[in-house]
Enzyme design. Structure first.
Site: not given
Ligand code: HDE
Length: 704
Positions: A87, A160
């Protein structure tokens, strides 16, 4: 070494009402004596010369004692922080959430207690795979992250624009992300899933199939953030004051309805305006056209959850709204752009573990894994455990704790108490916990041995993939087939293509056949081994389709009007008025940005020169050339692309008679279809706008 030459002072120059002073080398000096503030270093020392570093002699060498130069370059060298690992490319805005009615019966969350109450929010939209500088219209999931600054602390709903996910267990997240990002040996492709590594991983991961149907659908190429739904994805829980817990799924629904672009358009938009989605949000908010979403809840209990064959803790599944309607509980309006992109959009730190009393997690293993991840990632990106002190991350409610020190601590406690219990009394002793007001996890039974096991209730990977596919309109189904063919055609390894078609056979045989044909496969492969057979009798859910749920108006969309010298001034005025009445934005395109001379002699400036304003940037177009202007347009390739793309992308096209020459030149059929609206007189303007409410004229057989 050459001796320095004698300075030879060039004279000052006058620009409009400003006199700019020139130094001996011709450099520009705008000085505070002319009414500006005095430029200083970070430490407050006034700067005498910001154009020249300190040198021994006017031609060097540079001197180490030049503190201002050293500070300026040092700071510049450190301007970047690590981009988000996923993201990375995003855009955000401020706004508010307004509660419709008290939800106290189902949740004690303070934000949902009082009808009409407004809570500030900050919302960041993003693509997932691309780096910070990638283009907006990648085929990708979009992030939809909302930070509610509630009176009981920040609640981050980090969702999302697609209600399900690729994987069921957080331990697979690094794998799916590595697979989609640029291949490590090559460093490309950027912001694209159309490559071997991604499809290799996916074709070996049956649980991804439902999500794959969504990311190959038009949902993954939204027209703009303003036309997207958002989803919390996981099942969460709401808890009321009596401690009663219910499951909940969160949905955001855009007031303007959903809308997507077509793939051929997306590819061209990325070249014409890589910031298409950013610009759209910025322009809409700056012009007072504030985007709005309704927050809708699907609330259910354990008995309802047990009525399904799938598990509500499995993030690759959804609950069709036909079975459980999503009830609107409030609206969110985005009405203010950040003052500074870096300070707010880049530094905002969303964390799934930021919840408030009245909202709780479920045992969804993906959600539980996320709760570990986000805190780590923020420390890496922002570099200090004090990132919650940054204004964009700080809660807007009172905050008292004993955490202290660390890099960049700028909100520091006063007094002697930095621990508790202490005996220093209410005046000097600092804060204390509250059983009454504080967060209390609702007690829930947990049992079973420690195991690394995927539950059997997570094993059906195809039924909902099929349900999504059959819920789509025929045009949308065709787009899914086209997208799969496009993506898999970029895979060099036939074995990967075959594995994927093997999965498609478990979803829909016709789709599998279409894709196999599109890939030029001589024979169908064997269907993939399925842990559970596909349920063929799940009913279609029309609410999963974009095209089956069209908007009623052309409001919030954009009309591009091509004008030339001699364009009928009355017709143009009528079209501008009709668009304004509908709430449609308008931009004018002309052979030169300085504009054209209209039929009544007025000079009309344009927003775009024709090659900077291709028709892909607009939802519909009108070509209003006069006879005297058409000949020059015929010679311009961008004018020809303007027409042929609008035609191929199923756009509604308003036109004056001279435009027919341009249509003939690009080979449009002589018998124009009903998507073309002749504009002979001002009254026709309303007819064009009315037609545009359908957004696209899909009945064009030779569209892209
Ligand atoms: Fe994320 N995800 N994610 N994700 N995610 C990040 O956090 C992660 C997942 C989502 O505008 C990171 O600040 C893991 C699902 C958004 O700043 C990080 C897993 C969904 C955003 C991270 C998921 C998301 C992130 C990277 C699997 C939808 C952007 C930068 C378990 C429900 C937020 C940060 C923004 C961002 C980890 C899966 C949505 C690395 C480990 C499912 C919208 O922490």
């Amino acid at each position: 070494m050459a001796r320095s030459k004698k300075p030879d002072s060039p004279s000052n120059v006058v620009y409009g009402d400003q006199t700019i002073q020139r130094g001996p080398g011709g450099e520009t000096h705008q000085t505070a004596e002319e009414g500006y503030d005095v430029l200083t270093t970070q430490h407050g020392m006034p700067v005498g010369d910001d154009q020249n570093s300190l040198k021994q002699g006017d031609r060097g060498p540079l001197l180490v004692e030049d503190g201002h130069f050293r500070e300026k370059i040092f700071h510049f060298d450190h301007e970047r922080i690590p981009e988000r690992v996923v993201h990375a490319r995003g855009y955000a805005a401020h706004g508010f959430f307004e509660t419709y009615d008290s939800l106290s019966a189902i949740t004690k969350a303070d934000i949902f207690q009082r009808k009409g109450e407004r809570t500030p929010v900050f919302v960041r939209f993003s693509t997932v795979a691309g780096s910070e500088g990638s283009f907006d219209l990648a085929r990708d999931v979009r992030g939809f992250a909302v930070k509610f600054y509630t009176k009981q602390g920040n609640w981050d709903l980090v969702g999302n624009n697609i209600p399900v996910f690729f994987i069921q267990d957080a331990i697979k997240f690094p794998d799916v992300i590595h697979a989609v990002k640029p291949e490590p040996d090559k460093g490309f492709p950027q912001a694209q899933s159309a490559h071997d590594n991604f499809w290799d991983f996916i074709s070996l991961t049956p649980e991804a199939m439902h999500m794959i149907m969504w990311v190959m659908s038009d949902r993954a190429i939204p027209r703009s953030f303003r036309f997207m739904q958002g989803f919390g994805v996981h099942t969460f829980q709401l808890v009321n004051a009596k401690g009663e817990a219910r499951f909940v799924k969160f949905h955001w629904k855009p007031k303007l309805g959903m809308q997507s672009v077509v793939w051929n358009e997306a590819v061209k938009i990325n070249g014409a305006d890589p910031d298409f989605h950013r610009r759209d949000l910025f322009n809409a908010i700056q012009s007072g056209d504030f985007p709005e979403w309704e927050l809708c809840l699907q609330v259910f209990d354990q008995d309802f959850a047990d009525s399904f064959d799938f598990d509500v803790l499995d993030p690759t599944k959804l609950i069709p709204e036909e079975l459980l309607p999503a009830t609107p509980v409030g609206r969110m309006v985005l009405d203010r752009m950040p003052d500074n992109f870096f300070a707010e959009t880049e530094q905002v730190a969303f964390m799934t573990q930021n919840i408030v009393p009245g909202v709780e997690f479920s045992n969804d293993p993906l959600l539980q894994g996320r709760n570990f991840s986000y805190l780590d990632t923020q420390l890496k990106r922002l570099g200090s455990p004090n990132f919650a002190q940054l204004p964009i991350n700080a809660p807007k409610c009172p905050m008292h704790h004993f955490q202290q020190d660390g890099h960049m601590a700028f909100k520091n406690p006063t007094g002697r108490a930095n621990y508790e219990p202490n005996g220093w009394g209410t005046e000097a002793g600092g804060p204390r916990e509250s059983k009454e007001l504080g967060f209390q996890t609702v007690p829930q039974e947990a049992e079973g041995p420690k195991v690394r096991l995927r539950p059997e209730s997570f094993a059906d990977h195809y039924s909902q993939a099929r349900q999504f596919f059959i819920s789509q309109d025929l045009i949308e189904q065709q787009h899914i087939g086209d997208a799969l063919v496009f993506e898999l055609s970029k895979c060099a390894f036939p074995s990967i293509r075959e594995r994927m078609v093997g999965h498609l056979l478990n979803i829909d045989e016709e789709l599998a056949q279409t894709v196999a044909d599109g890939l030029g496969m001589k024979a169908l492969p064997k269907a993939a081994n399925a842990a559970r057979p596909t349920k063929m009798d799940l009913p279609a859910s029309d609410l999963l389709s974009i095209l089956k749920n069209p908007p009623e108006s052309f409001a919030g969309r954009k009309l591009g009007i091509l004008i030339t010298d001699g364009t009928d001034a009355k017709l143009l005025a009528a079209l501008l008025a009709a668009a304004a009445a509908e709430g449609t934005a308008v931009e004018l395109i002309a052979p030169m940005v300085g504009g054209v001379t209209l039929s009544d002699g007025t000079i009309q400036p344009a927003h775009h020169k024709i090659d900077g304003g291709p028709s892909v940037l607009f939802d519909a177009v009108a070509l209003l050339p006069a006879e005297e202007g058409i000949l020059s347009l015929l010679k311009l390739p961008p004018a020809r692309d303007f027409v042929s793309d609008a035609y191929a992308h199923y756009k509604f096209v308003g036109f004056t008679a001279p435009a027919a020459k341009l249509f003939a030149k690009v080979g449009l059929p002589e018998d124009l279809d009903k998507g073309f609206i002749a504009m002979d007189e001002p009254a026709d303007a309303e007819e064009l706008i009315a037609a545009c409410r359908a957004l696209r004229f899909w009945d064009r057989p030779d569209g892209a």
